[in-house]
Design a protein around this motif. Structure first.
Motif, PDB file in Angstrom:
ATOM      1  N   LEU A 259      70.889  26.732  22.979  1.00  0.00           N
ATOM      2  CA  LEU A 259      69.999  27.139  21.895  1.00  0.00           C
ATOM      3  C   LEU A 259      69.062  28.271  22.315  1.00  0.00           C
ATOM      4  O   LEU A 259      68.517  28.978  21.482  1.00  0.00           O
ATOM      5  CB  LEU A 259      69.175  25.949  21.403  1.00  0.00           C
ATOM      6  N   CYS A 260      68.857  28.446  23.594  1.00  0.00           N
ATOM      7  CA  CYS A 260      68.018  29.556  24.057  1.00  0.00           C
ATOM      8  C   CYS A 260      68.924  30.732  24.417  1.00  0.00           C
ATOM      9  O   CYS A 260      69.706  30.648  25.352  1.00  0.00           O
ATOM     10  CB  CYS A 260      67.212  29.153  25.292  1.00  0.00           C
ATOM     11  N   PRO A 261      68.795  31.825  23.678  1.00  0.00           N
ATOM     12  CA  PRO A 261      69.707  32.953  23.911  1.00  0.00           C
ATOM     13  C   PRO A 261      69.366  33.766  25.166  1.00  0.00           C
ATOM     14  O   PRO A 261      70.157  34.615  25.566  1.00  0.00           O
ATOM     15  CB  PRO A 261      69.552  33.803  22.645  1.00  0.00           C
ATOM     16  N   TYR A 262      68.219  33.500  25.761  1.00  0.00           N
ATOM     17  CA  TYR A 262      67.793  34.375  26.867  1.00  0.00           C
ATOM     18  C   TYR A 262      67.969  33.790  28.254  1.00  0.00           C
ATOM     19  O   TYR A 262      67.524  34.367  29.234  1.00  0.00           O
ATOM     20  CB  TYR A 262      66.316  34.772  26.655  1.00  0.00           C
ATOM     21  N   LEU A 263      68.604  32.665  28.326  1.00  0.00           N
ATOM     22  CA  LEU A 263      68.791  32.056  29.642  1.00  0.00           C
ATOM     23  C   LEU A 263      69.855  32.805  30.424  1.00  0.00           C
ATOM     24  O   LEU A 263      70.895  33.161  29.878  1.00  0.00           O
ATOM     25  CB  LEU A 263      69.298  30.621  29.464  1.00  0.00           C
TER      26      LEU A 263
ATOM     27  N   LEU B 277      62.653  27.113  34.935  1.00  0.00           N
ATOM     28  CA  LEU B 277      63.885  27.900  34.831  1.00  0.00           C
ATOM     29  C   LEU B 277      64.012  28.647  33.491  1.00  0.00           C
ATOM     30  O   LEU B 277      64.912  29.455  33.303  1.00  0.00           O
ATOM     31  CB  LEU B 277      65.098  26.986  35.009  1.00  0.00           C
ATOM     32  N   LEU B 278      63.145  28.353  32.551  1.00  0.00           N
ATOM     33  CA  LEU B 278      63.250  28.986  31.229  1.00  0.00           C
ATOM     34  C   LEU B 278      62.603  30.378  31.236  1.00  0.00           C
ATOM     35  O   LEU B 278      61.746  30.663  32.076  1.00  0.00           O
ATOM     36  CB  LEU B 278      62.575  28.110  30.164  1.00  0.00           C
ATOM     37  N   PRO B 279      62.965  31.244  30.283  1.00  0.00           N
ATOM     38  CA  PRO B 279      62.473  32.626  30.262  1.00  0.00           C
ATOM     39  C   PRO B 279      60.978  32.760  29.937  1.00  0.00           C
ATOM     40  O   PRO B 279      60.393  33.811  30.161  1.00  0.00           O
ATOM     41  CB  PRO B 279      63.302  33.279  29.149  1.00  0.00           C
ATOM     42  N   LYS B 280      60.355  31.721  29.408  1.00  0.00           N
ATOM     43  CA  LYS B 280      58.919  31.701  29.069  1.00  0.00           C
ATOM     44  C   LYS B 280      58.502  32.808  28.123  1.00  0.00           C
ATOM     45  O   LYS B 280      57.439  33.394  28.236  1.00  0.00           O
ATOM     46  CB  LYS B 280      58.056  31.752  30.343  1.00  0.00           C
ATOM     47  N   LYS B 281      59.357  33.096  27.159  1.00  0.00           N
ATOM     48  CA  LYS B 281      59.006  34.102  26.156  1.00  0.00           C
ATOM     49  C   LYS B 281      58.269  33.476  24.976  1.00  0.00           C
ATOM     50  O   LYS B 281      57.678  34.189  24.166  1.00  0.00           O
ATOM     51  CB  LYS B 281      60.284  34.739  25.583  1.00  0.00           C
ATOM     52  N   ASN B 282      58.394  32.179  24.840  1.00  0.00           N
ATOM     53  CA  ASN B 282      57.844  31.491  23.673  1.00  0.00           C
ATOM     54  C   ASN B 282      58.220  32.176  22.358  1.00  0.00           C
ATOM     55  O   ASN B 282      57.408  32.321  21.452  1.00  0.00           O
ATOM     56  CB  ASN B 282      56.319  31.365  23.775  1.00  0.00           C
ATOM     57  N   CYS B 283      59.457  32.579  22.257  1.00  0.00           N
ATOM     58  CA  CYS B 283      59.885  33.347  21.088  1.00  0.00           C
ATOM     59  C   CYS B 283      60.365  32.478  19.948  1.00  0.00           C
ATOM     60  O   CYS B 283      60.656  32.957  18.871  1.00  0.00           O
ATOM     61  CB  CYS B 283      61.010  34.293  21.496  1.00  0.00           C
ATOM     62  N   LYS B 284      60.453  31.181  20.164  1.00  0.00           N
ATOM     63  CA  LYS B 284      60.819  30.212  19.121  1.00  0.00           C
ATOM     64  C   LYS B 284      62.276  30.267  18.669  1.00  0.00           C
ATOM     65  O   LYS B 284      62.668  29.570  17.723  1.00  0.00           O
ATOM     66  CB  LYS B 284      59.933  30.356  17.875  1.00  0.00           C
ATOM     67  N   GLU B 285      63.077  31.091  19.276  1.00  0.00           N
ATOM     68  CA  GLU B 285      64.446  31.215  18.757  1.00  0.00           C
ATOM     69  C   GLU B 285      65.284  29.958  18.967  1.00  0.00           C
ATOM     70  O   GLU B 285      66.265  29.736  18.280  1.00  0.00           O
ATOM     71  CB  GLU B 285      65.140  32.443  19.367  1.00  0.00           C
ATOM     72  N   CYS B 286      64.861  29.141  19.898  1.00  0.00           N
ATOM     73  CA  CYS B 286      65.572  27.888  20.123  1.00  0.00           C
ATOM     74  C   CYS B 286      65.238  26.861  19.056  1.00  0.00           C
ATOM     75  O   CYS B 286      65.815  25.777  19.022  1.00  0.00           O
ATOM     76  CB  CYS B 286      65.200  27.318  21.490  1.00  0.00           C
ATOM     77  N   GLY B 287      64.260  27.186  18.218  1.00  0.00           N
ATOM     78  CA  GLY B 287      63.864  26.222  17.194  1.00  0.00           C
ATOM     79  C   GLY B 287      62.630  25.442  17.610  1.00  0.00           C
ATOM     80  O   GLY B 287      62.070  24.675  16.828  1.00  0.00           O
TER      81      GLY B 287
ATOM     82  N   PRO C 155      58.608  25.441  19.184  1.00  0.00           N
ATOM     83  CA  PRO C 155      57.473  26.371  19.163  1.00  0.00           C
ATOM     84  C   PRO C 155      57.243  27.074  20.507  1.00  0.00           C
ATOM     85  O   PRO C 155      56.827  28.229  20.549  1.00  0.00           O
ATOM     86  CB  PRO C 155      56.279  25.500  18.791  1.00  0.00           C
ATOM     87  N   THR C 156      57.506  26.372  21.606  1.00  0.00           N
ATOM     88  CA  THR C 156      57.268  27.016  22.911  1.00  0.00           C
ATOM     89  C   THR C 156      58.403  26.631  23.877  1.00  0.00           C
ATOM     90  O   THR C 156      59.134  25.677  23.646  1.00  0.00           O
ATOM     91  CB  THR C 156      55.959  26.516  23.556  1.00  0.00           C
ATOM     92  N   CYS C 157      58.450  27.396  24.963  1.00  0.00           N
ATOM     93  CA  CYS C 157      59.444  27.076  25.989  1.00  0.00           C
ATOM     94  C   CYS C 157      59.186  25.680  26.564  1.00  0.00           C
ATOM     95  O   CYS C 157      60.111  24.961  26.918  1.00  0.00           O
ATOM     96  CB  CYS C 157      59.399  28.094  27.124  1.00  0.00           C
ATOM     97  N   LEU C 158      57.899  25.314  26.628  1.00  0.00           N
ATOM     98  CA  LEU C 158      57.580  24.019  27.222  1.00  0.00           C
ATOM     99  C   LEU C 158      58.086  22.855  26.364  1.00  0.00           C
ATOM    100  O   LEU C 158      58.658  21.896  26.868  1.00  0.00           O
ATOM    101  CB  LEU C 158      56.062  23.906  27.449  1.00  0.00           C
ATOM    102  N   THR C 159      57.887  22.972  25.046  1.00  0.00           N
ATOM    103  CA  THR C 159      58.377  21.871  24.203  1.00  0.00           C
ATOM    104  C   THR C 159      59.906  21.811  24.251  1.00  0.00           C
ATOM    105  O   THR C 159      60.503  20.738  24.227  1.00  0.00           O
ATOM    106  CB  THR C 159      57.900  22.002  22.742  1.00  0.00           C
ATOM    107  N   PHE C 160      60.533  22.984  24.353  1.00  0.00           N
ATOM    108  CA  PHE C 160      61.990  23.012  24.491  1.00  0.00           C
ATOM    109  C   PHE C 160      62.400  22.315  25.797  1.00  0.00           C
ATOM    110  O   PHE C 160      63.346  21.539  25.840  1.00  0.00           O
ATOM    111  CB  PHE C 160      62.472  24.470  24.455  1.00  0.00           C
ATOM    112  N   ALA C 161      61.631  22.579  26.844  1.00  0.00           N
ATOM    113  CA  ALA C 161      61.924  21.949  28.139  1.00  0.00           C
ATOM    114  C   ALA C 161      61.806  20.429  28.029  1.00  0.00           C
ATOM    115  O   ALA C 161      62.606  19.686  28.614  1.00  0.00           O
ATOM    116  CB  ALA C 161      60.957  22.469  29.201  1.00  0.00           C
TER     117      ALA C 161
HETATM  118  S1  SF4 Z   1      64.436  30.509  22.850  1.00  0.00           S
HETATM  119 FE1  SF4 Z   1      62.959  28.883  23.236  1.00  0.00          FE
HETATM  120  S2  SF4 Z   1      63.206  28.467  25.383  1.00  0.00           S
HETATM  121 FE2  SF4 Z   1      64.221  30.387  25.057  1.00  0.00          FE
HETATM  122  S3  SF4 Z   1      62.678  31.865  25.497  1.00  0.00           S
HETATM  123 FE3  SF4 Z   1      62.518  31.504  23.315  1.00  0.00          FE
HETATM  124  S4  SF4 Z   1      61.022  29.874  23.134  1.00  0.00           S
HETATM  125 FE4  SF4 Z   1      61.621  29.930  25.262  1.00  0.00          FE
END
Ligand code: SF4
Ligand code: B12
Lengths: 318, 447
Positions: B41-45, B11-21, B23-29
Motif C-alpha cells: 500500500l505504500c508506493p515509496y518503499l 524502515l518506512l519513507p516517513k513522508k506522511n503522504c497518506k497514500e497508503c490510506g 494519516p501518517t507513516c507511524l499509524t501505517f507501521a
Molecule cells: S504511503 Fe503511507 S507509509 Fe508510505 S510514505 Fe506515505 S504515509 Fe508513509
C-alpha cells in the motif's frame, strides 16, 4: 515434503467400548471401540480408526416426541421394538439410543415395565444400545438399577449424568460394567469437573463419554461447536480428565422455529438438513457419536463420514 | 518473526503522504505490526525494505476481494485455526454455479434468485453471494452470452470458470472491470492465465493437488505479478479437503509457509455430498464455496451454520437495553420483559408483530445471555428489572403497573413484584404462544 498434522500434540483420546458380542459376553451383532484419536477429527492417518457413529434416537412413549417423526414413521413409533429393528435394518443406524420416555409420566412407578421394554428392544435389534433412563431424581435409583441389571453384559452407554445428578447412574454403570454419558452445559471446565466427580466415585475413564451439550443450529450451536473443539484440544494437549470421546445430540433441532414453521411439504427435509448440518459440524469439532431423530438423516451422515475417512474418494454419478 | 511498530517505522519513507490510506507513516507501521495491512500500500518503499517487511507484516492470509459494489465480499485475513482462539473474520462467499449450456431462462432465474433471496435471522440479512459460470460448452461465444445474461440481471460477484483463455477473454470484455474471480490457473497454463488476470487486475484461482504443488504454483503466479490469488485444493475426498485445508491454514497463520497465505476455494458440486462439502467448507477454512443452487431447506441450514460459526465468540450478538415499541402502543399497552440476547429479542419481536397487539418490550441487560441461561447464571434478577424500569422511564410511558415476564423466569415473579411494586404476570415459555396469551389474558387485566 511431509507436513505434521499433529501440531506437536502428545495426548490421545481414550477408548470406550460400546456393545458386546456373544464372544465378549453380550448378545450384540457387533461392538464398537471409539476414541483412540491423536489429532483433530478426520486428520488421522491411522486407517484403523473408525468414522463417527450415527445413533437413531427412539422412545418407548412417543407422546412428547416430535410429530415430524410420527408423520414420517407412522405407527412404527407406537411399537418400540419394531422401531429399533427398523433403525438397524432399514434406516442403517450404527446405534440405537432408546429414551425411556414412559418413565416421564407423572408418578411413574411401574419399574418392571422398564425391564420388559429393554429386553424387547435388545432382542429386536443386534445393535449396541444407548439407554436414556429416568429424568426424575425420585425414581432414578430404581430405573437405572433396572436398566443396568436387565442389560448386564451388553456394555450399554447409559445416560445422562449431570453435575447435580450422577450417583444413581454411576452406581448402575459400575455394578454392571456399562459406560455412561456425562453431560455439562457447554463449558470445558464444567465437563472436566464432572469427569473428576465421576472418577472420584470409581467410574473409570474408559467408561465415560462426554456430552458437552449441543444447542441446535441457530440456537447456540456455535457455543457447542467451540466447546467440543476445546475439549478435544485439551485432550490432545494431555489433559486426561477431558480425554474421553464425545457424543453430540442436538435434540432441539426438531422444535426450533425454522423447522416447526416450515411449510408442510418442506418440513421433513428442513428437519433433515438441520440435523445433518449440525451433525457433520459436530463431528468436525470432535464428536464421535452423532445422534439424530429423523431416519433420513442417518444415511446422509454415514455417506458423508465415509468420504471423510482415509483412502475414500468422491462417489461417481452414472 | 513479528516486528515491533517502531522497528517497522524506521524502515518506512516517513513522508506522511497518506497514500497508503493512513494519516501518517507511524499509524501505517502500527497496522503493519498488527498484520492488518499490506506493505504494497505504500508506493515509496524501496525493494530492500519491502523484502524485509513483506513476509513478516502482511496478514498471514492475504485479503482478496471478489466483485465490486454493494454485494462484493472480502475473503482471507484470517488469523486463527480455531474460532475460540479469537474469531473468524470473513465468512465464506457461497456462489451458485450455472453452466453456459443452460437456457437463458434458467440462467436468469438463478441469477434473480441470488440477487433477491434473503433469509433474515436475528436482524441480519443472510444471502448467497454470487454466481459461478462454467464454460461447459467450450465455446467462447456461448460463455460470453451466459455471462452477459447474468450481468443483465444483477451486479453480483462472479466466478468465471473456463479452461481456455479465449473464453475468459470473451467474457472479460464485458465484466473485466467488476473484479470477477477467474478460475483456474494450473501448472500447465498459469502464464497465459496470469496475463489475463493482470490485464483486468482480477483475482485468480490456482489449482493443484498437494501442498508442495500449490506452493510452487503460487510462487510462479506471484512472479508473474498476480497477487490476488485463491487456492483450489482439488481434493480427492472430503477427508483430503479437511486435511489439506487444515495444514494450509496452520502453515499460513504460523508463517511457516508464507506462500500458502491465500484464501481457499472449494468446489462443493459433488453429487450426493454437496451439503456435506458446504458444511465442512464453512467450519474448516473455505473462503469461496461454489455449489449448484440449493434447495430451500439446505439454503437455510447452510446460511445459519455460516452465521453461527462466524459470530465473534467473545461477544454474543446483543441488543442495546431499553424500551422498544412494537406497533404504536398506547398508555394501556402491555409491557413485556426480556433479555438483550439478539436471538431472543428477534424471536419474541417476530411473534409480537404477528400478534398485532401493540406493546412495549423492556429489554434488560443480561450481557447477551438468553432467558434460561441468564436465569441459571443469576444475571436475570429482580434488581435488574427494577433498575431497568427506572432507567427507561417505563412509568411515564404507560398508565398501569403490570409486567409480563418470560415463562422461564417464573421462579423470579414474587421477587420482582416485591422489588418493583409492579404486578407480575408470567407469560408462556415459548414465544410462539405469546399472541394467544395476550389476546386471552391482557383484556382481563384491570387497568
Ligand atoms: S504511503 Fe503511507 S507509509 Fe508510505 S510514505 Fe506515505 S504515509 Fe508513509
Ligand atoms: C447457548 C447456551 C449457552 C451459551 C450462552 C448463549 C447466550 N447468549 O445466552 C453459553 C455457552 C455461554 C451458556 C452458558 C451457561 N449456560 Co447455557 N445454554 C445455552 C442453550 C444451548 C441455548 C440458549 C438459547 O440460545 N436459547 C434460545 C433463546 C431464543 O431462548 P430464550 O432466550 O429462552 O427465549 C425463548 C423463551 O424464553 C421465550 N421468551 C423470551 N423472552 C420472553 C419474554 C416473554 C414476556 C415471554 C412470555 C417469553 C419470552 O421466547 C424465546 C423463544 O421461545 C441452552 C439450552 C436450550 N436449549 O435452551 C443452555 C442452558 C440455558 N444453559 C444452561 C446453563 C446451566 C448454563 C450455565 C449456567 C452453565 C454454567 N454454570 O456455566 C452458563 C451460564 C452463563 C454464564 N455466563 O455464567 C442450562 C439451564 C438449566 C436451567 N434449566 O436452568 C441450559 C438449559 C442447558 C442445560 N440443559 O443444561 N449457555
Amino acid at each position: 515434503m511431509g507436513y505434521d498434522l499433529h501440531f506437536g500434540w502428545t495426548g490421545t483420546i481414550g477408548k470406550v467400548i460400546l456393545g458386546a458380542t456373544p464372544g465378549e459376553g453380550g448378545t450384540r451383532k457387533t461392538s464398537y471401540s471409539i476414541g483412540g484419536g491423536t489429532t483433530l477429527p478426520f486428520l488421522e492417518l491411522n486407517p484403523l480408526l473408525r468414522a463417527p457413529l450415527v445413533a437413531l434416537e427412539i422412545c418407548d412413549d412417543p407422546e412428547y416426541w416430535s410429530p415430524i417423526i410420527r408423520n414420517y414413521c407412522g405407527d412404527l413409533v407406537d411399537d418400540v421394538d419394531a422401531w429399533a429393528k427398523t433403525a438397524e435394518t432399514v434406516y442403517g443406524a450404527d446405534l440405537v439410543r432408546l429414551y425411556l420416555t414412559s418413565t416421564r409420566q407423572r408418578n411413574f412407578s411401574d419399574i418392571a415395565s422398564v425391564g420388559k421394554t429393554i429386553e424387547a428392544v435388545l432382542s429386536a435389534t443386534g445393535l449396541p444400545l444407548i439407554l436414556e433412563g429416568s429424568n426424575e431424581p425420585r425414581i432414578d435409583s430404581e430405573v437405572f438399577q433396572r436398566c443396568g441389571e436387565t442389560a448386564q453384559g451388553e456394555r450399554l452407554l447409559l445416560g445422562t449424568a449431570e453435575a447435580g445428578r450422577y450417583r444413581s447412574i454411576a452406581a448402575a454403570a459400575l455394578a454392571y460394567n456399562h459406560s455412561l454419558i456425562a453431560q455439562s452445559p457447554i463449558d470445558v471446565n464444567l465437563a472436566k469437573q464432572l469427569n473428576i466427580l465421576l472418577r472420584e466415585i470409581g467410574v473409570q475413564r474408559e467408561h465415560i463419554v462426554i456430552d458437552p451439550y449441543t444447542g441446535a443450529l441457530g440456537y447456540g450451536f456455535e457455543y457447542s461447536y467451540s466447546a467440543m473443539e476445546r475439549i478435544r484440544f485439551s485432550a490432545l494437549k494431555g489433559d486426561t480428565d477431558l480425554s474421553m470421546p464425545m457424543i453430540c445430540s442436538a435434540i432441539d433441532s426438531l422444535t426450533i422455529k425454522e423447522v416447526r414453521e416450515a411449510e408442510p411439504s418442506l418440513q421433513d427435509e428442513m428437519a433433515v438438513q438441520w440435523e445433518f448440518y449440525t451433525g457433520i459440524s459436530g463431528a468436525a469439532a470432535g464428536a464421535e457419536i452423532i445422534c439424530v431423530r429423523h431416519p433420513k438423516t442417518v444415511m446422509m451422515l454415514k455417506n458423508a463420514f465415509a468420504s471423510l475417512m482415509k483412502g475414500a474418494g468422491f462417489p461417481e454419478v452414472n | 518473526m513479528a516486528l515491533k511498530a517502531l522497528d517497522i517505522y524506521k524502515l518506512l519513507p516517513k513522508k506522511n503522504c497518506k497514500e497508503c490510506g493512513d494519516p501518517t507513516c507511524l499509524t501505517f507501521a502500527m497496522k503493519l505490526a498488527g498484520g492488518k495491512a499490506d506493505v504494497d500500500l505504500c508506493p515509496y518503499l524501496d525493494d530492500q525494505a519491502k523484502s524485509v517487511l513483506g513476509a513478516t507484516t502482511r496478514p498471514p492470509i492475504r485479503l482478496v476481494k471478489i466483485g465490486v459494489g454493494e454485494r462484493s465480499f472480502a475473503t482471507g485475513e484470517e488469523f486463527v485455526l480455531y474460532r475460540h482462539d479469537k474469531t473468524f473474520y470473513h465468512p465464506p462467499g457461497i456462489l451458485f454455479k450455472i453452466s453456459d449450456l443452460q437456457t437463458h431462462e434458467e440462467i436468469t432465474a438463478t441469477t434473480i434468485r441470488v440477487r433477491d433471496e434473503t433469509f433474515t435471522r436475528i436482524g441480519s440479512d443472510l444471502r448467497f453471494n454470487g454466481i459461478a459460470i462454467e464454460n461447459a460448452s467450450g465455446s467462447p461465444e456461448t460463455f460470453a452470452r451466459a455471462v452477459a445474461t447474468v450481468e443483465e440481471n444483477a451486479d453480483l460477484p462472479l466466478v468465471l470458470m473456463a479452461k481456455s483463455t479465449g473464453a475468459l477473454n470473451a467474457a472479460l470484455v464485458q465484466v473485466g472491470s467488476y473484479q470477477p474471480l477467474i478460475h483456474t490457473a494450473t501448472p500447465e497454463n498459469f502464464r497465459e492465465m496470469c496475463a489475463v488476470a493482470k490485464k483486468h487486475s482480477c483475482p485468480m484461482a490456482i489449482k493443484a493437488h498437494g501442498i508442495d504443488n500449490l506452493i510452487t504454483l503460487a510462487k510462479d503466479c506471484l512472479a508473474e505479478g498476480v497477487k490476488k490469488l485463491v487456492m483450489d485444493l482439488c481434493p480427492q475426498s472430503l477427508g483430503d479437503y479437511i486435511t489439506t485445508a487444515t495444514a494450509i491454514r496452520q502453515l499460513a497463520i504460523t508463517r511457516a509457509a508464507p506462500d500458502l497465505g491465500y484464501p481457499v476455494f472449494m468446489d462443493a458440486t459433488h453429487p450426493f455430498l454437496q451439503d456435506a462439502a458446504i458444511a465442512l467448507g464453512i467450519v474448516k477454512y473455505a473462503s469461496v464455496i461454489i455449489t449448484p443452487p440449493l434447495s430451500p431447506e439446505s439454503s437455510k441450514a447452510a446460511l445459519t451454520l455460516r452465521q453461527n460459526i462466524y459470530t465473534d465468540p467473545q461477544k454474543p450478538i446483543q441488543m442495546n437495553p431499553g424500551l422498544y415499541r412494537v406497533g404504536t402502543p398506547g398508555k394501556d399497552a402491555p409491557v413485556l420483559v426480556t433479555v438483550n440476547f439478539s436471538l431472543t429479542f428477534f424471536t419474541l419481536q417476530g411473534y409480537l408483530e404477528s400478534s398485532r397487539v401493540p406493546c412495549f418490550m423492556l429489554i434488560i441487560d443480561t450481557e447477551g445471555l438468553s432467558v434460561l441461561t441468564a436465569v441459571a447464571a443469576g444475571k436475570f434478577n429482580e434488581t435488574l428489572v427494577r433498575d431497568s424500569l427506572k432507567k427507561f422511564n417505563v412509568e411515564n410511558e404507560v398508565a398501569h403497573k403490570t409486567l409480563i415476564i418470560p415463562g422461564y423466569s417464573a421462579p423470579l415473579s414474587g421477587r420482582i413484584e416485591e422489588a418493583t411494586g409492579w404486578k407480575v404476570m408470567v407469560g408462556p415459555r415459548d414465544a410462539a404462544e405469546i399472541g394467544e396469551y395476550l389476546h386471552e389474558e391482557w383484556g382481563k387485566v384491570p387497568l
